[in-house]
Design a protein around this motif. Sequence first.
Motif, PDB file in Angstrom:
ATOM      1  N   LEU A 124       0.977  -1.121  -0.031  1.00 15.09           N
ATOM      2  CA  LEU A 124      -0.084   0.138   0.042  1.00 15.09           C
ATOM      3  C   LEU A 124       0.776   1.162  -0.064  1.00 15.09           C
ATOM      4  O   LEU A 124       0.561   2.080  -0.580  1.00 15.09           O
ATOM      5  N   ARG A 125       2.034   1.444   0.638  1.00 18.25           N
ATOM      6  CA  ARG A 125       2.902   2.562   0.957  1.00 18.25           C
ATOM      7  C   ARG A 125       3.465   2.792  -0.554  1.00 18.25           C
ATOM      8  O   ARG A 125       3.629   4.029  -0.862  1.00 18.25           O
ATOM      9  N   ALA A 166       0.773   4.117  -2.775  1.00 20.34           N
ATOM     10  CA  ALA A 166       0.703   5.531  -2.346  1.00 20.34           C
ATOM     11  C   ALA A 166       1.801   6.591  -2.863  1.00 20.34           C
ATOM     12  O   ALA A 166       1.687   7.738  -2.613  1.00 20.34           O
ATOM     13  N   ARG A 225      -0.608  13.669  -6.333  1.00 25.41           N
ATOM     14  CA  ARG A 225      -1.053  12.255  -5.495  1.00 25.41           C
ATOM     15  C   ARG A 225      -2.112  12.340  -4.610  1.00 25.41           C
ATOM     16  O   ARG A 225      -3.069  11.565  -4.534  1.00 25.41           O
ATOM     17  N   ALA A 226      -2.171  13.589  -3.632  1.00 24.38           N
ATOM     18  CA  ALA A 226      -3.258  13.470  -2.512  1.00 24.38           C
ATOM     19  C   ALA A 226      -4.610  13.843  -3.285  1.00 24.38           C
ATOM     20  O   ALA A 226      -5.550  13.664  -2.484  1.00 24.38           O
ATOM     21  N   LEU A 250      -5.388  10.210  -4.451  1.00 22.39           N
ATOM     22  CA  LEU A 250      -5.282   9.221  -3.734  1.00 22.39           C
ATOM     23  C   LEU A 250      -5.107   9.467  -2.341  1.00 22.39           C
ATOM     24  O   LEU A 250      -4.581  10.241  -1.953  1.00 22.39           O
ATOM     25  N   LEU A 291      -4.675   7.422   1.833  1.00 23.02           N
ATOM     26  CA  LEU A 291      -4.278   6.470   2.384  1.00 23.02           C
ATOM     27  C   LEU A 291      -4.621   6.389   3.626  1.00 23.02           C
ATOM     28  O   LEU A 291      -4.377   7.348   4.484  1.00 23.02           O
ATOM     29  N   ALA A 343      -9.582  10.202   5.176  1.00 25.08           N
ATOM     30  CA  ALA A 343      -9.335   9.849   4.015  1.00 25.08           C
ATOM     31  C   ALA A 343     -10.376  10.113   2.937  1.00 25.08           C
ATOM     32  O   ALA A 343     -10.199  10.666   1.888  1.00 25.08           O
ATOM     33  N   LEU A 366      -6.906   3.697  -0.324  1.00 19.84           N
ATOM     34  CA  LEU A 366      -6.148   2.656   0.076  1.00 19.84           C
ATOM     35  C   LEU A 366      -6.381   2.405   1.701  1.00 19.84           C
ATOM     36  O   LEU A 366      -6.170   3.591   2.352  1.00 19.84           O
TER      37      LEU A 366
END
Length: 271
Positions: free
Chosen positions: A55-56, A59, A84-85, A88, A90, A163, A172
């Motif tokens: 997952l990391r 991400a 990314r944020a 996605l 997490l 999230a 995620l």
Amino acid sequence: MAVPADTYPAAAVLVEDLWYRRGSRDILREVSLSVAANTILGILGPNGCGKSTLLRCIAGLDRPDRGRVVLAGSDVQTLSPATRARHLALQAQDADAALGFCVRDVVGLGRLARRRGLWHGEDERDRAVVARALARLDLTDLADRAVESLSGGERQRVLIARALAQEPDILLLDEPMNHLDIQHRFAVLALLRSLGITVLAVFHDIELAGRSCDRILLMKGGRVLADAAPAAALTSEHLMAAFAVDASVDTHPATRQIRVDLRPAQGRHQP
């Protein structure tokens, strides 16, 4: 072996031949998978098999030693943290990171990815999205409570709400059912199904994952052991290989939902 990107043109998440090493140990080895948009993928496997690390890497928080993760056609490592944020979110196992804040403020942190600039303050849309995330996770009555005053399950719901407040295309989740009571487990699973986004979630409850996910990724020793629909992934042979337990798998005669009965493997020493 790497999977050509054009093999899965509709993939929301594409992982190609991922290797990740920590010290002298390979945490992930030859991991390749493709997750179509609006799919719920459940990730299962014994402790230490690489689920959270996967997952990391997806991400973009951990850089693999080999291979790549492609999100919407771009290598995740080439995307800025802000980009990314926006795509996605997490939910990690970091409940302590929320201490010292009230519930509403923690959930509001999810809106930072949507701000036009660092100093742009909260607006009406931010407040509406936060209020909706609180309501979805049954947190409205707890909005002004300090996070440290909450139970473990309540804190877990706060992190999921944070999230969701990011309004991601890809979500995620690292053990999202951890600490949740039965009622809230079912409620969160129903919510995930209703979102209409791509969800990759680590589970410990094998049967719950089998009933809730479109696909199961079963891992062992950093590798993919099975990647298929729940009925094909969660076989007695696969579960023995992953967890070293005897398993009987069938479907409920009325609901047709998968049922898994686990037992200590015969002939093995039990601690």
